[in-house]
Scaffold this motif. Sequence first.
Motif, PDB file in Angstrom:
ATOM      1  N   THR A 296       0.979  -1.222   0.137  1.00  0.00           N
ATOM      2  CA  THR A 296      -0.004  -0.047   0.099  1.00  0.00           C
ATOM      3  C   THR A 296       0.998   1.258   0.008  1.00  0.00           C
ATOM      4  O   THR A 296       2.243   1.085   0.253  1.00  0.00           O
ATOM      5  CB  THR A 296      -0.881  -0.058   1.245  1.00  0.00           C
ATOM      6  OG1 THR A 296      -0.144  -0.013   2.347  1.00  0.00           O
ATOM      7  CG2 THR A 296      -1.707  -0.979   1.262  1.00  0.00           C
ATOM      8  N   ASN A 297       0.389   2.380  -0.439  1.00  0.00           N
ATOM      9  CA  ASN A 297       1.013   3.539  -0.439  1.00  0.00           C
ATOM     10  C   ASN A 297       0.092   4.759   0.074  1.00  0.00           C
ATOM     11  O   ASN A 297      -1.069   5.239  -0.423  1.00  0.00           O
ATOM     12  CB  ASN A 297       1.597   3.878  -2.131  1.00  0.00           C
ATOM     13  CG  ASN A 297       2.490   4.925  -2.274  1.00  0.00           C
ATOM     14  OD1 ASN A 297       1.971   6.218  -2.077  1.00  0.00           O
ATOM     15  ND2 ASN A 297       3.809   4.691  -2.091  1.00  0.00           N
ATOM     16  N   TYR A 298       0.610   5.303   1.008  1.00  0.00           N
ATOM     17  CA  TYR A 298      -0.020   6.302   1.593  1.00  0.00           C
ATOM     18  C   TYR A 298       0.839   7.581   1.925  1.00  0.00           C
ATOM     19  O   TYR A 298       1.964   7.474   2.455  1.00  0.00           O
ATOM     20  CB  TYR A 298      -0.697   6.129   2.949  1.00  0.00           C
ATOM     21  CG  TYR A 298      -1.557   7.221   3.501  1.00  0.00           C
ATOM     22  CD1 TYR A 298      -2.764   7.438   2.771  1.00  0.00           C
ATOM     23  CD2 TYR A 298      -1.374   7.541   4.625  1.00  0.00           C
ATOM     24  CE1 TYR A 298      -3.569   8.478   3.483  1.00  0.00           C
ATOM     25  CE2 TYR A 298      -1.950   8.625   5.287  1.00  0.00           C
ATOM     26  CZ  TYR A 298      -3.297   9.097   4.616  1.00  0.00           C
ATOM     27  OH  TYR A 298      -4.046  10.249   5.025  1.00  0.00           O
ATOM     28  N   LEU A 299       0.604   8.671   1.285  1.00  0.00           N
ATOM     29  CA  LEU A 299       1.225  10.151   1.336  1.00  0.00           C
ATOM     30  C   LEU A 299       2.934   9.495   0.983  1.00  0.00           C
ATOM     31  O   LEU A 299       3.663   9.902   1.521  1.00  0.00           O
ATOM     32  CB  LEU A 299       1.291  10.279   2.792  1.00  0.00           C
ATOM     33  CG  LEU A 299       0.007  10.820   3.525  1.00  0.00           C
ATOM     34  CD1 LEU A 299       0.013  11.478   4.910  1.00  0.00           C
ATOM     35  CD2 LEU A 299      -0.454  11.936   2.367  1.00  0.00           C
ATOM     36  N   GLY A 300       3.213   8.923  -0.169  1.00  0.00           N
ATOM     37  CA  GLY A 300       4.311   8.449  -0.624  1.00  0.00           C
ATOM     38  C   GLY A 300       5.039   7.511  -0.002  1.00  0.00           C
ATOM     39  O   GLY A 300       6.227   7.114  -0.191  1.00  0.00           O
ATOM     40  N   ARG A 301       4.424   7.004   1.180  1.00  0.00           N
ATOM     41  CA  ARG A 301       5.282   5.853   1.813  1.00  0.00           C
ATOM     42  C   ARG A 301       4.629   4.406   1.671  1.00  0.00           C
ATOM     43  O   ARG A 301       3.291   4.291   1.870  1.00  0.00           O
ATOM     44  CB  ARG A 301       5.080   6.255   3.402  1.00  0.00           C
ATOM     45  CG  ARG A 301       5.869   5.090   4.407  1.00  0.00           C
ATOM     46  CD  ARG A 301       5.974   5.381   5.681  1.00  0.00           C
ATOM     47  NE  ARG A 301       6.410   4.419   6.560  1.00  0.00           N
ATOM     48  CZ  ARG A 301       6.103   4.343   7.890  1.00  0.00           C
ATOM     49  NH1 ARG A 301       5.331   5.398   8.419  1.00  0.00           N
ATOM     50  NH2 ARG A 301       6.429   3.485   8.612  1.00  0.00           N
ATOM     51  N   SER A 302       5.310   3.296   1.173  1.00  0.00           N
ATOM     52  CA  SER A 302       5.026   2.023   0.851  1.00  0.00           C
ATOM     53  C   SER A 302       4.949   1.378   2.163  1.00  0.00           C
ATOM     54  O   SER A 302       5.762   1.363   3.117  1.00  0.00           O
ATOM     55  CB  SER A 302       6.084   1.410  -0.019  1.00  0.00           C
ATOM     56  OG  SER A 302       5.775   2.081  -1.402  1.00  0.00           O
ATOM     57  N   SER A 303       4.138   0.571   2.557  1.00  0.00           N
ATOM     58  CA  SER A 303       4.002  -0.337   3.564  1.00  0.00           C
ATOM     59  C   SER A 303       3.383  -1.585   2.998  1.00  0.00           C
ATOM     60  O   SER A 303       2.706  -1.660   2.129  1.00  0.00           O
ATOM     61  CB  SER A 303       3.155   0.220   4.781  1.00  0.00           C
ATOM     62  OG  SER A 303       1.752   0.494   4.352  1.00  0.00           O
ATOM     63  N   LEU A 304       3.401  -2.948   4.076  1.00  0.00           N
ATOM     64  CA  LEU A 304       2.936  -3.987   3.573  1.00  0.00           C
ATOM     65  C   LEU A 304       1.794  -4.330   4.331  1.00  0.00           C
ATOM     66  O   LEU A 304       1.507  -3.945   5.310  1.00  0.00           O
ATOM     67  CB  LEU A 304       3.907  -5.322   4.261  1.00  0.00           C
ATOM     68  CG  LEU A 304       3.451  -6.824   3.832  1.00  0.00           C
ATOM     69  CD1 LEU A 304       3.479  -6.983   2.725  1.00  0.00           C
ATOM     70  CD2 LEU A 304       4.436  -7.603   4.883  1.00  0.00           C
ATOM     71  N   GLU A 305       0.562  -4.817   3.465  1.00  0.00           N
ATOM     72  CA  GLU A 305      -0.720  -5.153   3.983  1.00  0.00           C
ATOM     73  C   GLU A 305      -0.694  -6.505   3.765  1.00  0.00           C
ATOM     74  O   GLU A 305      -0.769  -7.156   2.462  1.00  0.00           O
ATOM     75  CB  GLU A 305      -1.637  -4.472   3.286  1.00  0.00           C
ATOM     76  CG  GLU A 305      -3.158  -4.833   3.955  1.00  0.00           C
ATOM     77  CD  GLU A 305      -4.266  -4.069   3.288  1.00  0.00           C
ATOM     78  OE1 GLU A 305      -4.957  -4.445   2.420  1.00  0.00           O
ATOM     79  OE2 GLU A 305      -4.471  -2.881   3.702  1.00  0.00           O
ATOM     80  N   ILE A 306      -1.117  -7.564   4.962  1.00  0.00           N
ATOM     81  CA  ILE A 306      -1.485  -8.850   4.678  1.00  0.00           C
ATOM     82  C   ILE A 306      -2.966  -9.082   4.786  1.00  0.00           C
ATOM     83  O   ILE A 306      -3.379  -8.750   6.029  1.00  0.00           O
ATOM     84  CB  ILE A 306      -0.614  -9.598   5.631  1.00  0.00           C
ATOM     85  CG1 ILE A 306       1.029  -9.408   5.585  1.00  0.00           C
ATOM     86  CG2 ILE A 306      -0.746 -11.260   5.329  1.00  0.00           C
ATOM     87  CD1 ILE A 306       1.690  -9.920   6.729  1.00  0.00           C
ATOM     88  N   GLU A 307      -3.621  -9.538   3.822  1.00  0.00           N
ATOM     89  CA  GLU A 307      -5.119  -9.759   3.969  1.00  0.00           C
ATOM     90  C   GLU A 307      -5.338 -11.243   4.406  1.00  0.00           C
ATOM     91  O   GLU A 307      -5.185 -11.993   3.728  1.00  0.00           O
ATOM     92  CB  GLU A 307      -5.751  -9.112   2.576  1.00  0.00           C
ATOM     93  CG  GLU A 307      -7.434  -9.347   2.624  1.00  0.00           C
ATOM     94  CD  GLU A 307      -7.629  -9.157   1.395  1.00  0.00           C
ATOM     95  OE1 GLU A 307      -9.115  -9.628   1.080  1.00  0.00           O
ATOM     96  OE2 GLU A 307      -7.355  -8.199   0.749  1.00  0.00           O
ATOM     97  N   TRP A 308      -6.244 -11.163   5.334  1.00  0.00           N
ATOM     98  CA  TRP A 308      -6.523 -12.614   5.896  1.00  0.00           C
ATOM     99  C   TRP A 308      -7.785 -13.291   5.064  1.00  0.00           C
ATOM    100  O   TRP A 308      -8.739 -12.457   4.519  1.00  0.00           O
ATOM    101  CB  TRP A 308      -7.334 -12.576   7.361  1.00  0.00           C
ATOM    102  CG  TRP A 308      -8.065 -13.771   7.748  1.00  0.00           C
ATOM    103  CD1 TRP A 308      -8.917 -14.571   7.239  1.00  0.00           C
ATOM    104  CD2 TRP A 308      -7.616 -14.480   9.029  1.00  0.00           C
ATOM    105  NE1 TRP A 308      -9.187 -15.464   8.064  1.00  0.00           N
ATOM    106  CE2 TRP A 308      -8.619 -15.465   9.108  1.00  0.00           C
ATOM    107  CE3 TRP A 308      -6.696 -14.144  10.067  1.00  0.00           C
ATOM    108  CZ2 TRP A 308      -8.527 -16.254  10.509  1.00  0.00           C
ATOM    109  CZ3 TRP A 308      -6.555 -14.863  11.104  1.00  0.00           C
ATOM    110  CH2 TRP A 308      -7.546 -16.224  11.304  1.00  0.00           C
ATOM    111  N   VAL A 309      -7.327 -14.301   4.475  1.00  0.00           N
ATOM    112  CA  VAL A 309      -8.359 -15.074   3.349  1.00  0.00           C
ATOM    113  C   VAL A 309      -9.491 -15.916   3.975  1.00  0.00           C
ATOM    114  O   VAL A 309     -10.440 -16.076   3.932  1.00  0.00           O
ATOM    115  CB  VAL A 309      -7.818 -15.346   2.016  1.00  0.00           C
ATOM    116  CG1 VAL A 309      -8.749 -16.221   1.233  1.00  0.00           C
ATOM    117  CG2 VAL A 309      -7.053 -14.412   1.261  1.00  0.00           C
ATOM    118  N   ASP A 310      -8.886 -17.039   4.774  1.00  0.00           N
ATOM    119  CA  ASP A 310      -9.099 -18.173   5.209  1.00  0.00           C
ATOM    120  C   ASP A 310      -8.448 -18.587   6.388  1.00  0.00           C
ATOM    121  O   ASP A 310      -7.055 -18.639   6.095  1.00  0.00           O
ATOM    122  CB  ASP A 310      -9.483 -19.113   4.233  1.00  0.00           C
ATOM    123  CG  ASP A 310     -10.728 -20.115   4.345  1.00  0.00           C
ATOM    124  OD1 ASP A 310     -11.266 -20.021   5.551  1.00  0.00           O
ATOM    125  OD2 ASP A 310     -11.238 -20.945   3.759  1.00  0.00           O
TER     126      ASP A 310
END
Length: 310
Positions: A296-310
Amino acid sequence: QRIGLQAIFEMAGMDPARLSAEHIGFGLGPRLNALGRLGDANLAVELLTTTDRSRARILAAQLEGLNAKRRLLSDQIYAAAQEQVARDPSLLDLKSLVLENPHWHGGVIGPVAGRLAEQYQKPVVLIITPPEQVGRGSARSVPGVDIHAALRDPRVSQYLIGFGGHPGAAGLSLAPDNIPAFRLALSQAVEEMWDKSAAPRTGAQIDAYLRLDELDLDLAKEIERLAPFGQGNPPVRLVCPHVTVASQRTFGRNGEHRQVIVREDSGATRKLTWWRGANQEPPATPFDVMCLLKSTNYLGRSSLEIEWVD
């Protein structure tokens, strides 16, 4: 380059230099779509064609407000539908789910019906029944059921004033008194025509097993080179085996989402986001978790997002 799009990006906190299919499908699309569902769709044309920056900002702000209203109405209708099912679980015994309410908003019942169809894996019809008026409904189907053909079945259509649509979705009108008979007839027609071979396989394809410490931003960016994901190009599903819950909390405007920190035997931890997971509890004993990686990128800063699927 359009001033109207720039205004939407600014209002929604999107970086136009890093647009993905997800931003378009879940950010831009719903905002523009909200105008047609709750307001005047002509404003979307004006927003995309205006050369007046001030006017673009005003329209983008209206868009933001309508999109928030759309989300609120959708959540209210979804909750009311779930309450009906909880009060009368026998509704789920039929091959299609038909629910009614006099106060639902016609602009958003279609997407909510789609959400319920995905949840219950059967066609869903939501009908608005204002007092002393014709009932108007929206139907959404699942693979293997042509909902338009089901409505066309004489046993079903005899209860309808009018209908139209295609195999996956339809609109209809009927007298509210006919809803109980329509519910039974539609279930019968759906049961007879359901092509089970078209149903998706149960379970989900696993693309790789990884340790928690292997889930990082670099991997997320590598995976995103395979985008855009969607129909015909499913997202990369990763599984981390034998993890336990270290901590968890709910979040969101109505506390509808869940954040879970999982830990493996090595001591490594990762934070997972479980969208709409607040009403479900993660296992109390060790489990394998399937997830999706995103940068993800917010205000120019990249970060990791891990989405729970199952």
